[in-house]
Scaffold this motif. Structure first.
Motif, short mmCIF file in Angstrom:
data_model
loop_
_atom_site.label_atom_id
_atom_site.label_comp_id
_atom_site.label_asym_id
_atom_site.label_seq_id
_atom_site.Cartn_x
_atom_site.Cartn_y
_atom_site.Cartn_z
N TYR A 216 0.90 -0.98 0.34
CA TYR A 216 -0.45 0.09 0.03
C TYR A 216 1.34 1.28 -0.34
O TYR A 216 1.96 0.82 -0.52
CB TYR A 216 -1.38 0.18 1.17
N GLY A 217 0.16 2.34 -0.25
CA GLY A 217 0.90 3.88 0.06
C GLY A 217 1.49 4.05 -1.25
O GLY A 217 2.50 4.46 -1.36
N HIS A 218 0.26 3.60 -2.53
CA HIS A 218 0.34 3.87 -4.02
C HIS A 218 -0.19 4.74 -4.05
O HIS A 218 -1.23 5.23 -3.93
CB HIS A 218 1.33 2.67 -4.81
N ARG A 219 0.68 5.49 -5.87
CA ARG A 219 -0.11 6.50 -6.12
C ARG A 219 -1.37 6.03 -7.23
O ARG A 219 -2.53 6.45 -7.32
CB ARG A 219 0.31 7.87 -6.60
N ASN A 220 -0.41 6.32 -8.51
CA ASN A 220 -1.33 4.98 -9.28
C ASN A 220 -0.38 4.94 -9.77
O ASN A 220 0.47 5.39 -10.80
CB ASN A 220 -1.75 6.73 -10.34
N MET A 221 0.12 3.86 -10.34
CA MET A 221 0.43 2.67 -11.04
C MET A 221 0.59 1.86 -12.63
O MET A 221 -0.88 1.41 -12.72
CB MET A 221 1.12 0.98 -9.92
N GLN A 222 0.83 2.08 -13.71
CA GLN A 222 0.73 2.20 -14.66
C GLN A 222 1.53 1.12 -14.93
O GLN A 222 1.99 0.90 -16.70
CB GLN A 222 -0.11 3.12 -16.03
N GLY A 223 2.41 0.38 -14.56
CA GLY A 223 3.55 -0.27 -15.01
C GLY A 223 4.28 -2.09 -13.47
O GLY A 223 4.29 -1.05 -12.37
N ALA A 231 9.83 -11.18 -7.80
CA ALA A 231 9.29 -10.07 -7.41
C ALA A 231 8.83 -8.84 -8.26
O ALA A 231 9.61 -9.11 -9.32
CB ALA A 231 10.49 -9.46 -6.19
N LEU A 232 7.93 -8.32 -7.73
CA LEU A 232 7.30 -7.57 -8.76
C LEU A 232 7.66 -6.44 -8.55
O LEU A 232 7.43 -5.42 -7.18
CB LEU A 232 5.54 -7.42 -7.85
N TRP A 233 7.81 -5.44 -9.27
CA TRP A 233 8.65 -4.03 -9.92
C TRP A 233 6.86 -3.66 -10.49
O TRP A 233 6.47 -4.11 -10.94
CB TRP A 233 9.60 -4.19 -10.79
N THR A 234 7.14 -2.33 -10.13
CA THR A 234 5.92 -1.78 -10.44
C THR A 234 6.59 -0.42 -10.35
O THR A 234 8.26 -0.22 -9.37
CB THR A 234 4.72 -1.43 -9.43
N HIS A 235 5.97 0.76 -11.37
CA HIS A 235 6.42 2.05 -11.35
C HIS A 235 4.98 2.99 -11.42
O HIS A 235 3.94 2.91 -11.14
CB HIS A 235 6.87 2.64 -12.30
N GLU A 236 5.12 4.10 -10.64
CA GLU A 236 3.69 4.88 -10.51
C GLU A 236 4.27 6.52 -10.60
O GLU A 236 5.29 6.90 -10.47
CB GLU A 236 3.73 4.99 -9.10
N HIS A 237 3.10 7.16 -11.35
CA HIS A 237 3.45 8.23 -11.81
C HIS A 237 3.32 9.11 -10.53
O HIS A 237 2.35 8.96 -9.45
CB HIS A 237 1.70 9.12 -12.36
N GLY A 238 3.97 9.84 -10.08
CA GLY A 238 4.03 11.09 -9.13
C GLY A 238 2.84 11.89 -9.29
O GLY A 238 2.59 11.75 -10.15
N PRO A 239 2.78 13.38 -8.68
CA PRO A 239 2.65 14.66 -8.67
C PRO A 239 2.56 15.33 -9.90
O PRO A 239 3.60 14.86 -10.66
CB PRO A 239 2.12 15.00 -7.65
N ILE A 245 9.99 4.16 -9.31
CA ILE A 245 9.88 2.59 -9.25
C ILE A 245 10.01 1.86 -7.87
O ILE A 245 11.00 2.04 -6.98
CB ILE A 245 10.69 2.30 -10.34
N ASN A 246 9.54 0.78 -7.85
CA ASN A 246 9.18 -0.13 -6.73
C ASN A 246 9.15 -1.63 -6.82
O ASN A 246 8.96 -2.04 -7.85
CB ASN A 246 7.99 0.44 -5.79
N ILE A 247 10.12 -1.98 -5.83
CA ILE A 247 9.33 -3.56 -6.04
C ILE A 247 8.60 -3.48 -4.55
O ILE A 247 8.32 -3.67 -3.05
CB ILE A 247 10.90 -4.68 -5.45
N ALA A 248 7.20 -4.11 -4.73
CA ALA A 248 6.29 -3.78 -4.09
C ALA A 248 6.39 -5.37 -3.42
O ALA A 248 5.77 -6.57 -3.37
CB ALA A 248 4.77 -4.14 -4.92
N GLY A 295 3.44 1.72 -19.04
CA GLY A 295 4.75 -0.15 -19.76
C GLY A 295 5.78 -0.02 -18.63
O GLY A 295 6.48 0.70 -18.37
N MET A 296 5.63 -1.22 -18.45
CA MET A 296 7.03 -2.12 -18.31
C MET A 296 7.91 -3.12 -18.83
O MET A 296 6.40 -4.21 -18.20
CB MET A 296 7.15 -1.92 -16.34
N ALA A 297 8.67 -3.64 -19.44
CA ALA A 297 8.75 -5.10 -18.90
C ALA A 297 10.51 -5.27 -19.02
O ALA A 297 11.84 -4.18 -19.34
CB ALA A 297 9.30 -5.57 -21.08
#
Length: 372
Positions: A216-223, A231-239, A245-248, A295-297
């Motif tokens: 939790y504590g994410h903003r808007n993850m589109q990758g 492990a699950l890597w994600t990225h999210e839009h900041g303001p 980029i995070n490892i969730a 998008g992320m790959a």
């Protein structure tokens, strides 16, 4: 003595290779795109079907097959109603790991309902004649629904043990919900393929916590993508600034909106204006200014040479390029900008045969294959 022309050419070629490998800008210029299909309306995601075909979602609410030669099929029947407004619509799609035998797939979308809308995840079967979705069933629906056309998140990842991750946005007007465990806003959720929460999810059994929540504590993850270690890597839009980029990991709090490297639109701090606090996760990488990632790959093939294998690729909506991120010991150590000017990159995926594909988001969007 007369020099051997073949020897001169060999030396020239060797020097050129060294120059490209040691000069990131020259290396970036070596990438090019091959247009597979055009005329897609705001495409959002691509999945790879057998026989060289593609399955593409269009945000207004259409899903269609693209033939190997680029011909666009008719929109598939059976797609449920979506809220095609603002950032909402028909969003991600992935094939089940057993698609070759069961023809099942998963897609996420902005679902209308009492109180507004939320991100939903559906399971369906693609008909043998590629004309429709069958046995469509929503297996997860974010809670609560709210009146918002922003921050749906909506990337799907199947894990190696057959569970599903789904990224969810904070819905913009409800950003403080990202810090609570009684809503799905601003969370990664982890579910089984029937939609139930696995018993080993981190908040199962905790009073007041939704059992599907993974982090939790994410903003808007589109990758989102599985890393080399699963492990699950994600990225999210900041303001305004602060894309991450995070490892969730299970149970971790990624801080939004308590900590951020961004600021309010138009300026001004968010909350206390701090970038770190004990107990809150730091991003592996952040961008200031924002690139608007989507998008992320991970590249696992050798199609683009040894230097690119293991790199992470992220699209930029704002600046219209593809970021190639070099990693070392689980950290981002270098960034290269590829395909500058290609357009708003909404999705990037590696195909089963090892090539990278990019989807550009516009009224005349394209499906592109990357070459060198």
């Amino acid at each position: 003595m007369r020099k051997n022309p073949a020897m001169r050419y060999t030396r020239f070629l060797a020097a050129a290779i060294v120059a490209v490998l040691t000069n990131p800008s020259a290396w970036a210029q070596a990438w090019r795109t091959e247009t597979i299909a055009s005329g897609l309306e705001n495409p959002w995601a691509v999945a790879f079907l057998p026989q060289g075909r593609f399955l593409v979602t269009e945000r207004p609410g259409r899903m269609r097959v693209v033939e190997a030669d680029g011909r666009l099929g008719k929109p598939l029947a059976g797609v449920p109603e979506v809220v095609a407004r603002g950032q909402g619509g028909l969003l991600d799609v992935v094939l089940d790991s057993g698609f070759d035998r069961n023809r099942e797939l998963y897609f996420c979308f902005s679902e209308p309902g009492a109180g507004g809308n939320s991100t939903a995840l559906a399971r369906a079967k693609l008909s043998d004649d590629l004309s429709r979705l069958e046995n469509v069933r929503v297996i997860f629906s974010g809670k609560p629904k709210v009146e918002s056309s922003h921050h749906f998140g909506c990337r799907i990842v199947e894990t190696r043990d057959g569970h599903l991750f789904l990224t969810l946005g904070d819905r913009y007007s409800r950003m403080r919900d990202a810090q609570t465990l009684d809503t799905h806003h601003g969370k990664v959720v982890r579910i089984q393929k029937d939609g139930t929460a696995p018993r080993d999810n981190p908040f199962v059994g905790r009073a007041g916590a939704l059992p599907e929540i993974w982090s939790y504590g994410h903003r808007n993850m589109q990758g989102a993508a599985l890393g080399p270690d699963g492990a699950l890597w994600t990225h999210e839009h900041g303001p305004q600034g602060g894309d991450e980029i995070n490892i969730a990991r299970a149970g971790r709090n990624h801080g939004w909106p308590v900590i951020t490297y961004g600021e309010n639109y138009g300026g001004g701090k968010i909350g206390e204006g701090i970038t770190e606090r004990a107990g809150l996760e730091q991003p592996l990488k952040y961008w200031v200014p924002s690139i608007a990632p989507s998008g992320m790959a991970f590249l696992t093939s050798d199609k683009y040479g040894a230097a690119a294998r293991g790199n992470l690729f992220v699209g930029s909506l704002k600046f219209g390029y593809l970021a190639r991120l070099e990693l070392a010991e689980g950290k981002v150590v270098r960034e290269h900008k590829l395909l500058e000017g290609v357009g708003r990159v909404r999705d990037v995926r590696q195909s089963p045969d090892g090539w990278l594909y990019v989807v550009t988001d516009s009224a005349q969007g394209q499906l592109l294959r990357l070459r060198q």
